[in-house]
Scaffold this active site. Sequence first.
Site, PDB file in Angstrom:
ATOM      1  N   HIS A 178       0.835  -1.202   0.000  1.00 28.56           N
ATOM      2  CA  HIS A 178       0.000   0.000   0.000  1.00 28.56           C
ATOM      3  C   HIS A 178       0.875   1.259   0.000  1.00 28.56           C
ATOM      4  CE1 HIS A 178      -3.710   2.299   1.050  1.00 28.56           C
ATOM      5  NE2 HIS A 178      -2.814   3.129   1.559  1.00 28.56           N
ATOM      6  N   GLU A 179       1.782   1.324   0.951  1.00 25.74           N
ATOM      7  CA  GLU A 179       2.623   2.527   1.057  1.00 25.74           C
ATOM      8  C   GLU A 179       3.563   2.637  -0.141  1.00 25.74           C
ATOM      9  OE1 GLU A 179       1.593   4.635   3.054  1.00 25.74           O
ATOM     10  OE2 GLU A 179       0.353   3.299   4.285  1.00 25.74           O
ATOM     11  N   HIS A 234       1.863   4.590  -2.777  1.00 30.59           N
ATOM     12  CA  HIS A 234       1.959   6.041  -2.536  1.00 30.59           C
ATOM     13  C   HIS A 234       3.343   6.549  -2.950  1.00 30.59           C
ATOM     14  CE1 HIS A 234      -1.828   6.745  -0.534  1.00 30.59           C
ATOM     15  NE2 HIS A 234      -1.616   5.882   0.427  1.00 30.59           N
ATOM     16  N   GLU A 253      -4.586   7.762  -3.111  1.00 27.55           N
ATOM     17  CA  GLU A 253      -5.086   6.491  -2.586  1.00 27.55           C
ATOM     18  C   GLU A 253      -5.325   5.483  -3.716  1.00 27.55           C
ATOM     19  OE1 GLU A 253      -4.826   5.999   0.477  1.00 27.55           O
ATOM     20  OE2 GLU A 253      -6.058   4.270   0.947  1.00 27.55           O
TER      21      GLU A 253
HETATM   22 ZN    ZN Z   1      -3.131   5.212   1.749  1.00 31.67          ZN
END
Ligand code: ZN
Length: 507
Positions: A271-272, A275, A301
């Site tokens: 997830h990170e 980003h 996101e």
């Molecule tokens: Zn996030």
Amino acid sequence: MKAPNKDYENLHNISLQARILSGVSGIISWDEETYMPPGAATIRGEQLKVLAGMIHKIKTGPAYAKALTKLIDIPKGTIKAEGLSKPQQASLKQWRRDYLRDKALPIKFVEDMAKLTSQSINVWREARSKNAFLQFAPYLDKIILMMRKKADYLGYEDHPYDALLDLYEPEMKTKDIDLLFTPLRKSISALFKQLMSAKQIDDKILKSTVPDDKQIEFSKYLLKEIGFDFHKGRLDISTHPFSSSSHPTDNRITTRINKNMIMDCISGTLHEAGHALYEAGLPIEHYGSPLGEHISMGVHESQSRWWEKWIGQSKSFWKRYLPELQKVFGNKFKDVSLDHFYRAINKVEPSFIRVEADEVTYPLHVILRFELEKAMIEGSLKIRDLPDAWNEKMQDLIGITPKTNSEGCMQDIHWAWGAFGYFPTYTLGNMYAAQLFVAFSKQHSNWERRIEQGDFAFVKEWLHHNVHQYGRQYNSKELIKKATGKVFKQDDYVDYLTNKYKALYLN
Ligand code: ZN
């Protein structure tokens, strides 16, 4: 090639100073969450405050205003400079937008708000640990009043929530969210009911105890595989995973470790990483200008969920990496089949806590908060009635009622820190990702086979070409339309969840 516009360069240089300082502020915030000795907390607060003041001064100061005025009429928004490229014109409009927003809030208001939220976060922490909503309620009351004031300062046409939403998802309106979330709520609720009436998936195999260092080793391996550049980034551990990029060449991410649930670390990492890959992919030559910045929290996101869910929870990904996981963790996962593993990591079940929710209930958690915070801002929901309203909606949407307010309306920090308007971006991100992914998979119909071979370069390239390279040249709706050829809607997201989870549960 056009000669560079001196006035534009001048404005860019001033703006760059602010961006550099905000990068420094990001690095010391990262340090605060990872390596800072606890005794330094007070001075770190002072350091961050001084930096925030310096940044605000640059962005609202006379030099900045003068440079901006040379290029664009600030009150009207008409561009005065001639010969600017289309991206530069878009950039100017964003600079003006930011300037008007930064000037709209009086310093006294910003300081009062900072003081109130820092108190309110402390009270919230204590109230949550003691399940004492009444202790937190007066602070939430004050925050709502300040939020309405903030909306008044910022200005809006239809709904005060518009002004708050706009801070996180520029140019998106409350009525747009209503139009997207109403049909989404209906479709996903129906899907969820159907899934819950089917035989539940057994995910016991995921709950083996695995050592911390092995979890990190495997996460780092996955990062390398997907093309995260450790020469320009790092992975560390923190309580809540986050990503922080001070520049496209410095991307720091964190993940968390749960000894008994290996997917927490892997999902947090992917997830990170999503980003970070977005920040790393922003055009370096535009660093310090809007063309070198992310569009919105929702688009950010979309990038993280893309890597975490669309790629990282796909069958092709694990076809490639389950054997590697089995190698790293020895006998823990040795007898698990790909099919069983894939089903287990995609198990759907009702839960109270949003950050731990599966893909299907996740948007329902977000819709609940959107409906409640909109009602609090417009005044149709009183703070004293919040716990009951929360519990009723939770029962209605997810079919369970929290036993305490700590796992109900006090579970998230957002309201305590005054981040009203933020929640919708979590679901918008998934919706953007879904629509982008449909376009991506049309262009790369063999994507699954390539991922099975450990090839991710074409995925990164697609995202760079369609999303990252533009910075803030377009708003989120414009970007999605440009990348996918379709108006932004909830349909692809609904189809994605329906097809994936019907295949998992109802076949
Ligand atoms: Zn996030």
